[in-house]
Enzyme design. Structure first.
Site, short mmCIF file in Angstrom:
data_model
loop_
_atom_site.label_atom_id
_atom_site.label_comp_id
_atom_site.label_asym_id
_atom_site.label_seq_id
_atom_site.Cartn_x
_atom_site.Cartn_y
_atom_site.Cartn_z
N ASN A 122 0.85 -1.20 0.00
CA ASN A 122 0.00 0.00 0.00
C ASN A 122 0.88 1.25 0.00
O ASN A 122 1.38 1.66 1.05
CB ASN A 122 -0.92 0.00 1.23
CG ASN A 122 -1.79 1.25 1.29
OD1 ASN A 122 -1.89 1.99 0.31
ND2 ASN A 122 -2.40 1.50 2.44
N PHE A 124 0.16 4.26 -0.19
CA PHE A 124 -0.48 5.47 0.32
C PHE A 124 -0.60 5.50 1.84
O PHE A 124 -0.94 6.52 2.42
CB PHE A 124 -1.89 5.62 -0.28
CG PHE A 124 -1.91 5.56 -1.78
CD1 PHE A 124 -1.41 6.61 -2.54
CD2 PHE A 124 -2.40 4.44 -2.43
CE1 PHE A 124 -1.43 6.55 -3.92
CE2 PHE A 124 -2.42 4.37 -3.81
CZ PHE A 124 -1.93 5.42 -4.57
N GLY A 180 -0.34 -0.82 6.69
CA GLY A 180 -0.88 -0.76 8.03
C GLY A 180 -1.91 -1.86 8.21
O GLY A 180 -1.93 -2.84 7.45
N ASP A 181 -2.80 -1.69 9.19
CA ASP A 181 -3.79 -2.74 9.46
C ASP A 181 -4.91 -2.79 8.44
O ASP A 181 -5.61 -3.80 8.32
CB ASP A 181 -4.38 -2.53 10.86
CG ASP A 181 -3.34 -2.68 11.96
OD1 ASP A 181 -2.70 -3.75 12.01
OD2 ASP A 181 -3.15 -1.74 12.75
N GLU A 186 -9.04 -5.73 4.80
CA GLU A 186 -9.59 -5.96 3.47
C GLU A 186 -9.41 -7.42 3.04
O GLU A 186 -10.33 -8.04 2.49
CB GLU A 186 -8.93 -5.04 2.44
CG GLU A 186 -9.32 -3.58 2.57
CD GLU A 186 -8.84 -2.75 1.38
OE1 GLU A 186 -8.64 -3.34 0.29
OE2 GLU A 186 -8.64 -1.53 1.53
N GLY A 213 -0.67 2.77 12.12
CA GLY A 213 -0.88 2.08 13.38
C GLY A 213 -0.04 0.83 13.56
O GLY A 213 0.73 0.71 14.50
N GLU A 452 -11.58 1.72 10.02
CA GLU A 452 -12.55 2.01 8.97
C GLU A 452 -13.76 2.72 9.58
O GLU A 452 -14.18 2.42 10.71
CB GLU A 452 -13.00 0.72 8.28
CG GLU A 452 -11.88 -0.03 7.58
CD GLU A 452 -11.29 0.74 6.42
OE1 GLU A 452 -12.05 1.46 5.73
OE2 GLU A 452 -10.08 0.62 6.19
#
Length: 489
Positions: A122, A124, A180-181, A186, A213, A452
């Site tokens: 990821n 971003f 991250g988590d 997902e 995190g 989320e």
């Protein structure tokens, strides 16, 4: 050459004389997986813990190993600062070379290590360093371990979930999230929304910290006394050891969301979600926005009901199960439901037959945790376990602002749970009935799960992210050990 082997035991024993740096020395491979040799001084290499893999270069065998950077000897250490080296030896005959090659391969195969991995990166998340971490820390170790891998850079939210839902899982031995988590969540949700979810969810998942995190990978590595670093994380994947992980099913009507880290409502959720506008600050955004929220502290009406774990029955008042939550969904939520594929529907436990307790608000914060660490520096639930079948519930009701500031400062070592204003217990099932703010009944709150935005009430946080559920009653059940993670020994 002295060879002792057992056809039923893949851990061979070989003792031979080989060339090391141009000098003939004795080399022994023991049944418990240690390479022993003499070269100026006695050396020992634990293959399972220290060897990433082997490279066969003509008449020579290269053992790719991990070492502590400050140490010049070959020895594994529980440090974040590890490096890669190699030990090269050359058997003195073709027969010896064939035997060493076969025995080393057999031993590595006996360890059950992954050979093919799908890796999500990821770019971003957090400080946008995931690609750099993959290139500098992850890829070199995978190449030394001779592990084949496919890399997918996530392009947008839910990209990883979309990939996993239709992925041919037979091509891989595991999935790794350099992130991250959020990507982990997902992947879990994607696996559980498949028609073959019962087999798919057995796929081991690895985490490499590259987000804000990193609570899950911190929890995994800390449980083994290891520093949370990309190097230690990818080594845990390469070694192939796994552990089970509880999965919480959050339900509201026909909507399901599968959580593996936490659920928050009130202060923690407000900080986590509303601080997104300061994401450019990295992890510092959390502390910065926490001070704002303490200064203008919010209290929320509402009620929580739960099935306490043995030993926690004194919390709350006795009540009965009020039935599964159901509510009207918005058009966007209904569209989301319509595109969901058949998959896991959650635990079939008979909630009406369980012993329920209830606590009414107002509340400052409700926080449920599945693992100990919420982030690399927040030990949210020090007693949480990966697969005990329970969630750790942290409740804060009325609390002075100075006491709250002190409480938040203690989260780095978990001592906040001993604060007199905190209720800390374990629950098997949970129902949240969120309400409006005390100071302004026209304004409601935020429900956050695994980072989320699960639900958002009236006149509250505004953003472009769609919510999974309505700001209304929801229910949580726990499936013990449903998912599988790569983990250190």
């Amino acid at each position: 050459m002295d060879q002792r082997s057992d056809s039923e035991n893949l851990s061979p024993f070989i003792s031979d004389r080989v060339l090391v740096n141009g000098k003939v020395v004795p080399l022994t491979f023991t049944r418990d997986g240690k390479l022993l040799w003499n070269h100026n001084d006695r050396r020992c290499l634990n293959v399972e813990k220290e060897a990433l893999g082997f490279t066969f270069e003509g008449s020579r065998i290269r053992v790719n190993v991990v070492v502590e950077k400050r140490d010049r000897i070959l020895c594994f250490a529980n440090m974040g600062g590890i490096g890669r080296q190699s030990f090269v030896f050359e058997p003195l005959s073709e027969e010896s070379l064939t035997l060493w090659s076969q025995k080393l391969r057999d031993y590595i195969d006996s360890l059950g290590r992954p050979k093919r991995l799908l890796i999500f990166v990821n770019p971003f998340g957090g400080k946008k360093c995931a690609t750099k971490i993959f290139v500098e820390d992850v890829r070199p170790c995978l190449e030394d371990a001779d592990i084949q891998f496919t890399v997918i850079e996530t392009k947008h939210q839910l990209h990883a979930k979309e990939v996993v839902k239709t992925l041919d899982l037979s091509k891989y031995d595991g999935i790794v999230c350099v992130s991250g988590d959020g990507i982990l969540v997902e992947v879990i949700n994607g696996l559980l929304e498949r028609e073959d979810w019962s087999d798919a969810i057995k796929m081991p998942i690895g985490m490499v910290p590259a987000g804000t995190g990193n609570g899950m990978v911190k929890s995994l590595l800390d449980s083994a006394g290891e520093i949370c670093s990309p190097s230690n994380a990818i080594l845990a994947v390469i070694r192939g050891h796994t552990r089970s992980l509880d999965v919480a099913t959050i339900s509201q009507g026909k909507t399901r969301f599968f959580s593996v880290l936490m659920l928050a409502w009130g202060l923690i959720a407000d900080i986590d979600i509303e601080s997104e506008k300061y994401r450019w600050m990295g992890s510092a955004r959390i502390d910065f926005y926490a001070l704002q929220r303490i200064t203008y502290l919010r209290h929320y009406n509402g009620r929580v009901s739960f099935v306490p774990a043995p030993g926690f029955e004194e919390y709350g008042e006795q009540t009965s199960y009020s039935g599964e939550p159901s509510c009207e969904t918005s058009t966007s939520q209904q569209e989301s439901l319509n595109i969901q594929q058949p998959g896991y529907l959650g635990s079939d436990v008979k909630l009406e037959n369980m012993h329920w307790r209830t606590i009414s608000g107002p509340f400052v914060s409700i926080w449920l945790h599945n693992v100990p660490w919420g982030s690399e520096d927040v030990l949210a639930a020090p007693n949480a376990m990966f697969s005990d079948g329970y969630l750790d519930l942290i409740i804060v009701k009325d609390i002075p602002k100075l006491s709250l500031l002190s409480l938040l400062s203690k989260m780095n070592d978990g001592s906040h749970v001993h604060c007199p204003h905190v209720m800390y217990l374990k629950v098997k099932a949970f129902v949240l009935e969120p309400g409006a703010r005390i100071d302004d009944p026209m304004k409601e709150g935020i429900i956050d799960s695994d980072g989320e935005l699960l639900a958002r009430g009236n006149v509250t946080y505004k953003g472009n992210v769609k919510c999974y559920m309505a700001y209304d009653k929801l229910q949580i059940t726990v499936d013990q050990g449903l998912a599988t993670l790569f983990a250190p020994v």
